[in-house]
Write a protein that holds these residues in place. Structure first.
Motif, mmCIF file in Angstrom:
data_model
loop_
_atom_site.group_PDB
_atom_site.id
_atom_site.type_symbol
_atom_site.label_atom_id
_atom_site.label_comp_id
_atom_site.label_asym_id
_atom_site.label_seq_id
_atom_site.Cartn_x
_atom_site.Cartn_y
_atom_site.Cartn_z
ATOM 1 N N GLY A 59 6.302 -1.085 -4.479
ATOM 2 C CA GLY A 59 6.033 -1.438 -2.942
ATOM 3 C C GLY A 59 6.408 -0.317 -1.979
ATOM 4 O O GLY A 59 6.213 -0.266 -0.787
ATOM 5 N N ASN A 60 6.212 1.054 -2.639
ATOM 6 C CA ASN A 60 6.506 2.417 -1.873
ATOM 7 C C ASN A 60 5.214 3.027 -1.568
ATOM 8 O O ASN A 60 4.891 3.715 -2.054
ATOM 9 C CB ASN A 60 7.520 3.244 -2.620
ATOM 10 C CG ASN A 60 8.793 2.678 -2.600
ATOM 11 O OD1 ASN A 60 9.389 2.070 -1.814
ATOM 12 N ND2 ASN A 60 9.433 2.977 -3.739
ATOM 13 N N HIS A 61 4.519 2.214 -0.874
ATOM 14 C CA HIS A 61 3.038 2.762 -0.559
ATOM 15 C C HIS A 61 2.907 3.918 0.304
ATOM 16 O O HIS A 61 3.811 3.853 1.494
ATOM 17 C CB HIS A 61 2.295 1.371 0.059
ATOM 18 C CG HIS A 61 2.075 0.204 -0.669
ATOM 19 N ND1 HIS A 61 2.335 -0.789 -0.205
ATOM 20 C CD2 HIS A 61 2.208 0.048 -1.969
ATOM 21 C CE1 HIS A 61 2.180 -1.813 -0.994
ATOM 22 N NE2 HIS A 61 2.288 -1.240 -2.282
ATOM 23 N N THR A 62 2.399 5.135 0.034
ATOM 24 C CA THR A 62 2.232 6.281 0.870
ATOM 25 C C THR A 62 1.173 6.433 1.557
ATOM 26 O O THR A 62 1.056 7.144 2.347
ATOM 27 C CB THR A 62 2.557 7.380 0.035
ATOM 28 O OG1 THR A 62 1.732 7.349 -1.154
ATOM 29 C CG2 THR A 62 4.135 6.975 -0.711
ATOM 30 N N THR A 63 0.088 5.356 1.313
ATOM 31 C CA THR A 63 -1.079 5.650 2.196
ATOM 32 C C THR A 63 -1.327 4.316 2.829
ATOM 33 O O THR A 63 -0.769 3.442 2.826
ATOM 34 C CB THR A 63 -2.166 5.857 1.096
ATOM 35 O OG1 THR A 63 -2.423 4.473 0.265
ATOM 36 C CG2 THR A 63 -2.143 7.131 0.234
ATOM 37 N N ALA A 64 -2.326 4.527 3.839
ATOM 38 C CA ALA A 64 -2.570 3.550 4.783
ATOM 39 C C ALA A 64 -3.132 2.364 3.959
ATOM 40 O O ALA A 64 -3.806 2.602 2.944
ATOM 41 C CB ALA A 64 -3.608 3.952 5.934
ATOM 42 N N ALA A 65 -2.743 1.099 4.378
ATOM 43 C CA ALA A 65 -3.351 -0.017 3.552
ATOM 44 C C ALA A 65 -4.352 -0.531 4.312
ATOM 45 O O ALA A 65 -4.829 -1.964 4.387
ATOM 46 C CB ALA A 65 -2.126 -1.131 3.644
ATOM 47 N N ARG A 66 -5.454 0.239 4.850
ATOM 48 C CA ARG A 66 -6.586 -0.470 5.578
ATOM 49 C C ARG A 66 -7.800 0.489 5.098
ATOM 50 O O ARG A 66 -7.531 1.891 5.186
ATOM 51 C CB ARG A 66 -6.525 -0.415 7.105
ATOM 52 C CG ARG A 66 -7.579 -1.207 7.973
ATOM 53 C CD ARG A 66 -6.813 -1.720 9.036
ATOM 54 N NE ARG A 66 -7.891 -2.623 9.563
ATOM 55 C CZ ARG A 66 -7.882 -3.514 10.744
ATOM 56 N NH1 ARG A 66 -6.498 -3.052 11.499
ATOM 57 N NH2 ARG A 66 -8.568 -4.321 11.301
ATOM 58 N N LEU A 67 -8.889 -0.073 4.977
ATOM 59 C CA LEU A 67 -10.020 0.595 4.753
ATOM 60 C C LEU A 67 -10.586 1.373 5.994
ATOM 61 O O LEU A 67 -9.897 0.958 7.359
ATOM 62 C CB LEU A 67 -11.418 -0.283 4.502
ATOM 63 C CG LEU A 67 -11.081 -0.995 3.219
ATOM 64 C CD1 LEU A 67 -12.340 -2.081 2.992
ATOM 65 C CD2 LEU A 67 -11.068 0.023 1.925
ATOM 66 N N PRO A 68 -11.292 2.469 6.107
ATOM 67 C CA PRO A 68 -11.613 3.310 7.227
ATOM 68 C C PRO A 68 -12.420 2.264 8.376
ATOM 69 O O PRO A 68 -13.107 1.475 7.951
ATOM 70 C CB PRO A 68 -12.596 4.308 6.720
ATOM 71 C CG PRO A 68 -13.121 3.970 5.454
ATOM 72 C CD PRO A 68 -11.951 3.070 4.779
ATOM 73 N N ARG A 69 -12.281 2.661 9.415
ATOM 74 C CA ARG A 69 -12.773 1.897 10.560
ATOM 75 C C ARG A 69 -14.403 2.074 10.493
ATOM 76 O O ARG A 69 -14.876 3.206 10.273
ATOM 77 C CB ARG A 69 -12.318 2.274 11.952
ATOM 78 C CG ARG A 69 -12.729 1.583 13.045
ATOM 79 C CD ARG A 69 -12.049 1.743 14.480
ATOM 80 N NE ARG A 69 -10.746 1.640 14.112
ATOM 81 C CZ ARG A 69 -9.988 0.562 14.603
ATOM 82 N NH1 ARG A 69 -10.526 -0.585 14.751
ATOM 83 N NH2 ARG A 69 -8.555 0.307 14.196
#
Length: 400
Positions: A39-49
């Motif tokens: 659960g220690n996500h270090t990057t954005a959890a979204r695709l690029p806009r």
């Protein structure tokens, strides 16, 4: 044909294990959980806009081709396809953003990639930008069909599909039955990759070659069927009026790129095509593609002239219309998909042999695919396709 290349690529590029291209040491270096698993996500959890002026809507469509029996699981009956439609929408839609994929689809994908210790929700929860039930934008738009790599779910082309829709294209991204690690159907069934098992169990080179060609030509038939269901007299999609059937392109990644050429060979309704780093297992014939434009965009290591995949040299000679052969330095096979964002999300180390970041991967893929489509479906010349540009130093024009 260079047989030393084709056997490895048949197993690597057509097997489900190619899904996440990671350094081998990244999978086996530590028995502990990945950052995503804890659960220690270090990057954005979204695709690029998306970069275009339109909002994006999406809708899933389940299609059945009753004229064909599934080639991989004949006892299953007619060929079934899942299609994600992405379309230009009006701003301010109230629908929720669409899920990236189901948790079970993510679990099957990660397991096939040798990343079974990672949390499937780290992938399934990746946020998208397209909204369900979004109101359609006015007008009629060109149509682009997308085919993913062998074993890859159609979701792995979401970033490209959303961006094209935001630029004013209707996009149909296709899951081919039993050719993805997991395809969820509306009735709750999960179709797993029977074709992957057959490829991995192939006893010899000749069998692998036959399976390669079967995948490509079969997908070409799938894509032609989808086109007919979207643009025929009784379309299967409620927003089909948005589509301009006189402007249609087909593109794909890996074997999906070969399928794009196969679809064009079988169906003149496809006006243009794109191959994203796929070997031409089913070759382009000496008669070419009837003068229609085609873009080859691939890795610098495998798909340069005289490289390990000599099918691109052969295809280049046979393409008889407008054509470009571009390679991307620092890229790997899955650079042209969402896989770089998934591996970043999972905390997988970057392969030093292919250091291109997820952000640059998306920017390059989106820019050159959109430029090609704008030029050939909309008649808008794009200088980006004329030669090297300072803003994209990684992109090399072959045979200028």
């Amino acid at each position: 044909m260079t047989t030393g290349y084709r056997r490895p690529i048949a197993i690597a590029a057509l097997a489900a294990t190619v899904l996440l291209v990671v350094p081998a040491t990244a999978v086996h270096a530590s028995p502990g959980p990945t950052p995503a698993a804890t659960g220690n996500h270090t990057t954005a959890a979204r695709l690029p806009r998306p970069t275009g002026p339109y909002a994006v809507g999406t809708e899933a469509l389940h299609l059945t081709d009753r004229s064909r029996t599934d080639p991989w699981v004949p006892e299953a009956g007619p060929r079934e396809l899942m299609v994600s439609l992405y379309y230009p929408a009006r701003p301010g839609g109230r629908g929720a953003t669409a899920p990236y994929m189901s948790t079970e689809e993510a679990r099957l994908m990660l397991t096939a990639a040798g990343l079974g210790s990672a949390s499937p929700t780290a992938v399934s929860s990746l946020r998208t930008h397209a909204r369900t039930d979004a109101p359609t934008a006015p007008g009629r738009f060109p149509l682009v069909l997308l085919s993913p790599g062998f074993g890859n779910p159609r979701a792995t082309l979401t970033s490209l599909a959303e961006d094209l829709a935001s630029r004013g294209y209707v996009v149909a991204s296709v899951d081919h039955a039993h050719e993805s690690t997991g395809t969820a159907l509306p009735d709750g069934r999960m179709l797993e990759c029977a074709a992957c098992d057959l490829v991995m169990a192939a006893p010899d080179e000749e069998t692998v070659e036959r399976l390669n060609a079967t995948v490509s030509t079969g997908r070409g038939t799938d894509l032609s069927f989808v086109l007919g269901r979207l643009t025929g007299h009784h379309p299967a999609w409620r927003h089909a009026r948005m589509i301009d059937p006189s402007r249609v392109a087909v593109a794909g990644h890996s074997i999906g790129g070969n399928a794009a050429a196969s679809a064009m060979l079988a169906d003149r309704r496809f006006d243009a095509g794109i191959n994203l780093d796929g070997a031409f297992f089913a070759p382009i014939p000496a008669t070419g593609l009837g003068g229609r434009p085609f873009l080859m965009l691939g890795t610098g290591t495998g798909h340069g002239p005289g490289g390990t995949d000599d099918t691109w040299d052969e295809a280049w000679q046979r393409l008889d219309g407008w054509k470009r052969w571009l390679t991307v330095e620092g890229a790997h096979h899955s650079t042209f998909t969402d896989v770089p964002f998934i591996t970043e999300r999972l905390g997988v180390p970057v392969d030093p042999a292919a250091p291109l970041s997820a952000d640059r991967s998306a920017r390059i893929t989106r820019a050159y695919v959109a430029a090609f489509l704008d030029q050939h479906l909309r008649g808008r010349p794009r200088p980006l396709l004329d030669g090297p540009s300072p803003g994209n130093p990684e992109v090399v024009f072959q045979h200028p």
